[in-house]
Write a protein that holds these residues in place. Structure first.
Motif: not given
Length: 359
Positions: A128-137, A268-273
């Motif tokens: 879900p985090e990647s879907f969200a960040m890709k949308a902002y990209a 800028g941004g971050k996706i993290e686990r």
């Protein structure tokens, strides 16, 4: 009419593939494994009607099979995928795509000749985090990503000693090729620019030390342990963008970290686990953030998404089915897989030569 899928390989990842395929409305009709007893056990566990000891028998007895998923040691990804594509099946393959770029090129060529879909389980794109960040990209919020840092580091995460994971002939390499997800995710958010040069180094410290064994993986076996324990590198792209990467099974860090950090012209941004215990999903904490300047202030946005305990694995498999049926666009392509493997090949070559390597 639903897509009929055969599973090649009875390993643990089958549970996620099967869940995703069913979520997308596909039928799981058979499981094949060279260890026929393992295939039968998996078929019983997942409620699959047929089990086979070879894919040749599966193909012969099930001519109406539409697609297969491949869940076997890395060395066999390319030959099995090519065999399935030549038999007229769509193919979903576990990561890495192959043990090197040459293998991916052969897979890509076979898919194009057969006119069939070839996709790979880059499951972190389906979080879900990647879907969200890709949308902002894609909507311009992030702008051009000039630089990114991809990291999947473990303190004690060697997946068994002497099994196929640590056998270079079977795996193609160690953590660099096993934990390639964040390198892929960073390149995905950067719109997969064409790589130019790679400079990198690998380290074998701790690769024989059983104090660094992880809580997951496979039992120790009598095979070789001849892969790296950690890899660090720097990638330049023909677009002028750059990527730092750090990947390890065994490295003296505080805790396991799985992340992509980037610096864009708009944000800028971050996706993290983060993991409290290496490799155990139930100890993990996910986060997703954007960093912007607004009204003269530094603003950090926390992006809230639904929990996803399987790190997108079943959603990635579902996308494969939806791609075949035309309901979704593919989350990954053979061209992207080829580009990723060129980066990995170049880093291993750079580690041997001590020099930057052109992709």
């Amino acid at each position: 009419m639903s897509i009929k899928v055969g599973v090649i390989g009875a390993g643990g990842m089958a549970q996620y593939h099967i869940a995703g395929f069913k979520q997308a409305g596909a039928q799981i009709v058979a499981i094949a494994d060279l260890n026929e007893a393992a295939a039968q056990a998996a078929a019983q566990k997942y409620g699959v009607a047929k089990a086979y000891g070879s894919i040749e028998t599966m193909f012969a007895e099930l001519p109406d099979l539409d697609a297969v998923t491949i869940i076997v040691p890395n060395k066999f990804h390319a030959p099995l995928a090519i065999q399935a594509l030549e038999a007229g099946k769509h193919v979903f393959c576990e990561k890495p795509p192959a043990i090197d770029a040459a293998g991916v090129q052969q897979m890509k060529d076979a898919a194009e000749k057969a006119g069939k879909t070839l996709m790979f389980n880059f499951n972190n794109r389906a979080r879900p985090e990647s879907f969200a960040m890709k949308a902002y990209a894609e909507d311009g919020t992030i702008g051009r990503i000039n630089s990114a840092q991809a990291k999947w580091i473990r303190r004690t995460g060697i997946p068994g000693f002497g099994g196929w994971f640590t056998n270079k002939d079977l795996a193609g390499g160690g953590p660099l090729i096993d934990l390639l997800h964040m390198v892929d995710l960073a390149m995905y958010l950067m719109d997969y620019p064409e790589p130019a040069y790679v400079l990198g180094q690998t380290f074998s410290d701790f690769i024989d030390d059983k104090n660094f064994k992880g809580p997951w993986g496979i039992p120790d076996a009598g095979g070789p342990t001849n892969v790296e324990a950690a890899a660090h590198g720097f990638v330049t792209f023909k677009s002028g963008q750059t990527l730092n990467l750090q990947v390890s099974w065994a490295e003296l860090v505080k805790r396991e970290e799985v992340s992509v950090v980037f610096q864009g012209t708009g944000a800028g941004g971050k996706i993290e686990r983060l993991f409290g215990t290496d490799g155990l999903d139930e100890t993990s904490i996910d986060s997703c953030e954007l960093y912007t300047q607004e009204g003269g202030n530094s603003v950090n946005r926390s992006i809230v998404t639904e929990p996803c305990e399987d790190m997108g694995r079943s959603r990635s498999a579902a996308n494969f089915i939806y791609t075949i049926t035309g309901e979704e666009k593919p989350l990954n392509t053979p061209d992207q897989a080829l580009s990723l493997m060129k980066v990995i090949d170049a880093l291993y070559e750079s580690a041997k030569s001590g020099k930057p390597v052109a992709c």
